[in-house]
Write a protein that holds these residues in place. Structure first.
Motif, PDB file in Angstrom:
ATOM      1  N   SER A 148       0.823  -1.212   0.000  1.00  0.00           N
ATOM      2  CA  SER A 148       0.000   0.000   0.000  1.00  0.00           C
ATOM      3  C   SER A 148       0.853   1.256   0.000  1.00  0.00           C
ATOM      4  O   SER A 148       0.557   2.225  -0.708  1.00  0.00           O
ATOM      5  N   LYS A 149       1.924   1.237   0.764  1.00  0.00           N
ATOM      6  CA  LYS A 149       2.735   2.436   0.941  1.00  0.00           C
ATOM      7  C   LYS A 149       3.735   2.651  -0.195  1.00  0.00           C
ATOM      8  O   LYS A 149       3.967   3.791  -0.624  1.00  0.00           O
ATOM      9  N   GLU A 150       4.329   1.570  -0.717  1.00  0.00           N
ATOM     10  CA  GLU A 150       5.469   1.713  -1.627  1.00  0.00           C
ATOM     11  C   GLU A 150       5.247   1.215  -3.056  1.00  0.00           C
ATOM     12  O   GLU A 150       5.955   1.630  -3.969  1.00  0.00           O
ATOM     13  N   ILE A 151       4.274   0.324  -3.269  1.00  0.00           N
ATOM     14  CA  ILE A 151       4.210  -0.363  -4.564  1.00  0.00           C
ATOM     15  C   ILE A 151       2.967  -0.021  -5.376  1.00  0.00           C
ATOM     16  O   ILE A 151       3.033   0.096  -6.610  1.00  0.00           O
ATOM     17  N   HIS A 152       1.823   0.159  -4.695  1.00  0.00           N
ATOM     18  CA  HIS A 152       0.570   0.322  -5.445  1.00  0.00           C
ATOM     19  C   HIS A 152       0.610   1.517  -6.399  1.00  0.00           C
ATOM     20  O   HIS A 152       0.253   1.382  -7.579  1.00  0.00           O
ATOM     21  N   TYR A 153       1.024   2.691  -5.927  1.00  0.00           N
ATOM     22  CA  TYR A 153       1.017   3.875  -6.797  1.00  0.00           C
ATOM     23  C   TYR A 153       1.961   3.710  -7.995  1.00  0.00           C
ATOM     24  O   TYR A 153       1.569   4.025  -9.133  1.00  0.00           O
ATOM     25  N   PRO A 154       3.207   3.225  -7.815  1.00  0.00           N
ATOM     26  CA  PRO A 154       4.057   3.003  -8.991  1.00  0.00           C
ATOM     27  C   PRO A 154       3.430   2.043 -10.001  1.00  0.00           C
ATOM     28  O   PRO A 154       3.532   2.265 -11.217  1.00  0.00           O
ATOM     29  N   PHE A 155       2.768   0.984  -9.520  1.00  0.00           N
ATOM     30  CA  PHE A 155       2.105   0.057 -10.439  1.00  0.00           C
ATOM     31  C   PHE A 155       0.945   0.758 -11.162  1.00  0.00           C
ATOM     32  O   PHE A 155       0.724   0.548 -12.357  1.00  0.00           O
ATOM     33  N   VAL A 182     -13.841  -2.486 -21.278  1.00  0.00           N
ATOM     34  CA  VAL A 182     -14.345  -1.606 -20.216  1.00  0.00           C
ATOM     35  C   VAL A 182     -14.314  -0.157 -20.698  1.00  0.00           C
ATOM     36  O   VAL A 182     -13.482   0.224 -21.526  1.00  0.00           O
ATOM     37  N   GLU A 183     -15.207   0.656 -20.180  1.00  0.00           N
ATOM     38  CA  GLU A 183     -15.233   2.069 -20.546  1.00  0.00           C
ATOM     39  C   GLU A 183     -14.287   2.884 -19.664  1.00  0.00           C
ATOM     40  O   GLU A 183     -13.710   3.854 -20.114  1.00  0.00           O
ATOM     41  N   ASP A 184     -14.149   2.495 -18.403  1.00  0.00           N
ATOM     42  CA  ASP A 184     -13.258   3.187 -17.477  1.00  0.00           C
ATOM     43  C   ASP A 184     -11.916   2.468 -17.468  1.00  0.00           C
ATOM     44  O   ASP A 184     -11.813   1.309 -17.043  1.00  0.00           O
ATOM     45  N   LEU A 185     -10.860   3.137 -17.949  1.00  0.00           N
ATOM     46  CA  LEU A 185      -9.553   2.503 -18.050  1.00  0.00           C
ATOM     47  C   LEU A 185      -8.974   2.126 -16.694  1.00  0.00           C
ATOM     48  O   LEU A 185      -8.098   1.266 -16.609  1.00  0.00           O
ATOM     49  N   GLU A 186      -9.441   2.762 -15.623  1.00  0.00           N
ATOM     50  CA  GLU A 186      -8.956   2.391 -14.296  1.00  0.00           C
ATOM     51  C   GLU A 186      -9.375   0.969 -13.936  1.00  0.00           C
ATOM     52  O   GLU A 186      -8.685   0.284 -13.180  1.00  0.00           O
ATOM     53  N   HIS A 187     -10.500   0.520 -14.473  1.00  0.00           N
ATOM     54  CA  HIS A 187     -10.920  -0.858 -14.254  1.00  0.00           C
ATOM     55  C   HIS A 187      -9.935  -1.811 -14.940  1.00  0.00           C
ATOM     56  O   HIS A 187      -9.613  -2.873 -14.401  1.00  0.00           O
ATOM     57  N   LEU A 188      -9.494  -1.418 -16.123  1.00  0.00           N
ATOM     58  CA  LEU A 188      -8.496  -2.218 -16.832  1.00  0.00           C
ATOM     59  C   LEU A 188      -7.178  -2.223 -16.063  1.00  0.00           C
ATOM     60  O   LEU A 188      -6.526  -3.271 -15.924  1.00  0.00           O
ATOM     61  N   GLN A 189      -6.792  -1.054 -15.547  1.00  0.00           N
ATOM     62  CA  GLN A 189      -5.564  -0.972 -14.754  1.00  0.00           C
ATOM     63  C   GLN A 189      -5.622  -1.902 -13.550  1.00  0.00           C
ATOM     64  O   GLN A 189      -4.644  -2.566 -13.208  1.00  0.00           O
ATOM     65  N   HIS A 190      -6.786  -1.927 -12.889  1.00  0.00           N
ATOM     66  CA  HIS A 190      -6.946  -2.794 -11.727  1.00  0.00           C
ATOM     67  C   HIS A 190      -6.720  -4.253 -12.110  1.00  0.00           C
ATOM     68  O   HIS A 190      -6.053  -5.012 -11.384  1.00  0.00           O
ATOM     69  N   GLU A 191      -7.253  -4.654 -13.263  1.00  0.00           N
ATOM     70  CA  GLU A 191      -7.090  -6.035 -13.726  1.00  0.00           C
ATOM     71  C   GLU A 191      -5.613  -6.355 -13.978  1.00  0.00           C
ATOM     72  O   GLU A 191      -5.133  -7.443 -13.640  1.00  0.00           O
ATOM     73  N   ILE A 192      -4.900  -5.397 -14.559  1.00  0.00           N
ATOM     74  CA  ILE A 192      -3.475  -5.610 -14.833  1.00  0.00           C
ATOM     75  C   ILE A 192      -2.681  -5.680 -13.530  1.00  0.00           C
ATOM     76  O   ILE A 192      -1.777  -6.516 -13.374  1.00  0.00           O
ATOM     77  N   ILE A 193      -2.992  -4.799 -12.594  1.00  0.00           N
ATOM     78  CA  ILE A 193      -2.271  -4.773 -11.321  1.00  0.00           C
ATOM     79  C   ILE A 193      -2.460  -6.089 -10.564  1.00  0.00           C
ATOM     80  O   ILE A 193      -1.521  -6.602  -9.945  1.00  0.00           O
ATOM     81  N   VAL A 194      -3.675  -6.648 -10.587  1.00  0.00           N
ATOM     82  CA  VAL A 194      -3.911  -7.953  -9.971  1.00  0.00           C
ATOM     83  C   VAL A 194      -3.010  -9.001 -10.613  1.00  0.00           C
ATOM     84  O   VAL A 194      -2.432  -9.858  -9.935  1.00  0.00           O
ATOM     85  N   PHE A 195      -2.863  -8.920 -11.943  1.00  0.00           N
ATOM     86  CA  PHE A 195      -1.984  -9.844 -12.659  1.00  0.00           C
ATOM     87  C   PHE A 195      -0.528  -9.653 -12.217  1.00  0.00           C
ATOM     88  O   PHE A 195       0.200 -10.624 -11.999  1.00  0.00           O
TER      89      PHE A 195
END
Length: 336
Positions: free
Chosen positions: A38-45, A63-76
């Motif tokens: 949360s502190k060091e990695i999430h924002y850079p990702f 998806v229409e909101d690209l942040e939803h796509l970003q979330h999917e990539i970050i989970v990966f």
């Protein structure tokens, strides 16, 4: 000569980010790992995925909101974080460079010895093919007398460039010239490049899948009238704005990789002078070939033959990247 600053937005992904990823990987406490992430990695990702999506124009999404796509990539990415390990990465690359070619044994070391019979009489050396087929003999001449790179570094998750140099120096005399060049280029893997490559590959597969789905689900009229799909000679070309944006991306791509494409200083100067025409294209009224040559020569007294040669190289790069953009729906301007 004007140069574009290299990756000015990369400061969100720092050495501290890389250290945090390594710390996350070796931390066992779930609560502590959560705090590190949360502190060091999430924002850079988050910024990494955002920048790659927009830089390479991966816009064929579900998806229409690209942040939803970003979330999917970050989970990966979270599922791949444990694979980021300096020693393991270098060991894998060493296998690709050397072991696959030399089968983990050294014929050159064997040639330095004098084979003898049971009566201690000198024998001729086996051919390389015979040597490799004789597993019992070849096993006596391992390529890595120090052991594997993982053994050499004691499986350390973080290593220095000097450790790599110390490890490979014993092998520079026994491998081919191509292998030597690749060995000398080995450096500890940078987290930014490592995870950036993963994101790009994921997005390429995702974008291609969605692009093909759109094409298969569209009518012939849609395909022939929209730039969002494949094109033909008679189909609609990109809008002026799209083409202008592509040219801007192309200029930035060449700027960043200028000395990779043109290692000689004079060639790089000519290329930059030609790019200056692209940068000032909105203010140039005359596109007569002779006038453009004169404009370029005035910037550095370059010979016409040199200008033609560099222009042809830039034209080939532009054509390759532009066709890729038209056929795939996203740009392929990756740093070399």
């Amino acid at each position: 000569m004007k140069r574009t600053s290299k990756n000015p937005n990369r400061n969100y992904f720092t050495q501290e980010t890389e250290d945090a990823i390594l710390l996350y990987n070796k931390t066992e406490s779930p609560n502590q790992r959560s705090k590190i992430y949360s502190k060091e990695i999430h924002y850079p990702f988050f910024k990494l995925t955002q920048n790659i999506i927009h830089t390479f124009k991966f816009y064929n999404t579900e998806v229409e909101d690209l942040e939803h796509l970003q979330h999917e990539i970050i989970v990966f990415l979270l599922g791949k974080m444990h694979l980021y390990h300096h020693s393991k990465s270098i060991d894998v690359r060493l296998n690709k460079i050397i072991n696959n070619k030399y089968q983990n044994v050294s014929y050159e070391n064997y040639l330095k010895t004098t084979p003898t019979s049971e009566k201690n009489e000198p024998l001729p050396h086996l051919s390389k093919e015979e040597f490799l087929q004789d597993k019992k003999l070849s096993s006596k001449y391992p390529l890595y007398p120090k052991g594997s790179f993982l053994q050499y570094t004691n499986n350390a998750d973080k290593i220095s460039h000097q450790q790599i140099k110390d490890f490979i120096k014993d092998y520079l005399d026994i491998v081919c010239d191509d292998c030597k060049k690749e060995l000398k280029l080995l450096t500890p893997p940078k987290a930014y490049s490592y995870f950036g490559t993963i994101v790009k590959r994921w997005l390429i597969n995702y974008n291609t899948k969605n692009y093909n789905t759109k094409v298969n689900a569209s009518s012939i009229d849609d395909l022939s009238q929209s730039i969002d799909y494949s094109y033909s000679i008679d189909s609609k070309l990109p809008s002026t704005e799209q083409l202008s944006n592509f040219i801007d991306d192309f200029i930035n791509y060449i700027d960043i990789n200028l000395y990779n494409f043109f290692p000689k200083s004079n060639d790089a100067q000519v290329a930059d002078a030609i790019l200056e025409l692209f940068r000032k294209r909105e203010y140039i009224d005359v596109f007569n070939k002779k006038a453009l040559y004169i404009y370029i020569r005035e910037q550095g007294d370059f010979k016409a033959q040199k200008i033609t040669k560099i222009s042809d190289t830039l034209s080939e790069i532009f054509e390759e990247k532009y066709i890729f953009y038209l056929e795939n729906g996203y740009v392929d301007f990756e740093e070399l």
